[in-house]
Design an enzyme around this catalytic site. Structure first.
Site, PDB file in Angstrom:
ATOM      1  N   GLN A 214      -3.886   9.713   4.209  1.00 53.81           N
ATOM      2  CA  GLN A 214      -4.154   8.508   5.576  1.00 53.81           C
ATOM      3  C   GLN A 214      -3.469   7.379   4.514  1.00 53.81           C
ATOM      4  OE1 GLN A 214      -8.170   6.799   6.448  1.00 53.81           O
ATOM      5  NE2 GLN A 214      -7.749   7.689   8.060  1.00 53.81           N
TER       6      GLN A 214
ATOM      7  N   CYS B 245     -10.653   2.441  11.323  1.00 51.10           N
ATOM      8  CA  CYS B 245     -11.724   1.943   9.448  1.00 51.10           C
ATOM      9  C   CYS B 245     -12.862   0.278   9.890  1.00 51.10           C
ATOM     10  CB  CYS B 245     -11.655   1.907   8.309  1.00 51.10           C
ATOM     11  SG  CYS B 245     -12.829   1.768   7.271  1.00 51.10           S
TER      12      CYS B 245
ATOM     13  N   LYS C  85      -5.520   7.001  13.753  1.00 49.82           N
ATOM     14  CA  LYS C  85      -6.944   7.196  14.331  1.00 49.82           C
ATOM     15  C   LYS C  85      -7.535   5.851  14.179  1.00 49.82           C
ATOM     16  CE  LYS C  85     -10.998   6.583  10.787  1.00 49.82           C
ATOM     17  NZ  LYS C  85     -11.595   6.436   8.926  1.00 49.82           N
TER      18      LYS C  85
END
Length: 121
Positions: A21, A51, A93
């Protein structure tokens, strides 16, 4: 930082999938990071746009804050692909929304679908 991953079998077996990532908002830095990662033969490279941590997303356009700028994310994904120079999958993500308060669910849904469409084309 590198955690000592190798694509060579360890003690007779190799776990897969192994995904790296990356996080950031600079296409050139992402291209360079992907190029550094390429020899390790990760099963995929993932760009962190999910995040919500203030330590991460509070540092400008990084983490979940990137969802506000799908055009930047598109450039980051293209840069990562360029750095890999092979067919390693690049994934993103993301979150359903950027704000904790989802008062206007319809707007949040429209934002998410615009983000996904932009990246999937």
């Amino acid at each position: 930082r590198w955690l000592g991953y190798t694509h060579e079998p360890l003690r007779g077996h190799t776990e897969h999938p192994v995904v790296l990532q990356l996080g950031g908002a600079d296409p050139e830095a992402m291209r360079q990071a992907a190029a550094l990662a390429a020899p390790y033969q990760y099963d995929a490279i993932n760009l962190n746009c999910g995040c919500p941590s203030e330590r991460v997303s509070g540092r400008g356009c990084f983490g979940a804050q990137l969802m506000r700028s799908p055009e930047v994310v598109e450039q980051l994904v293209l840069a990562i692909r360029e750095g890999l120079a092979d067919s390693t999958p690049v994934t993103v993500k993301c979150r359903i929304g950027v704000d904790e308060k989802l008062e206007d669910v319809e707007t949040s849904y429209e934002t998410l679908t615009h983000f996904v469409r932009r990246l999937s084309e």
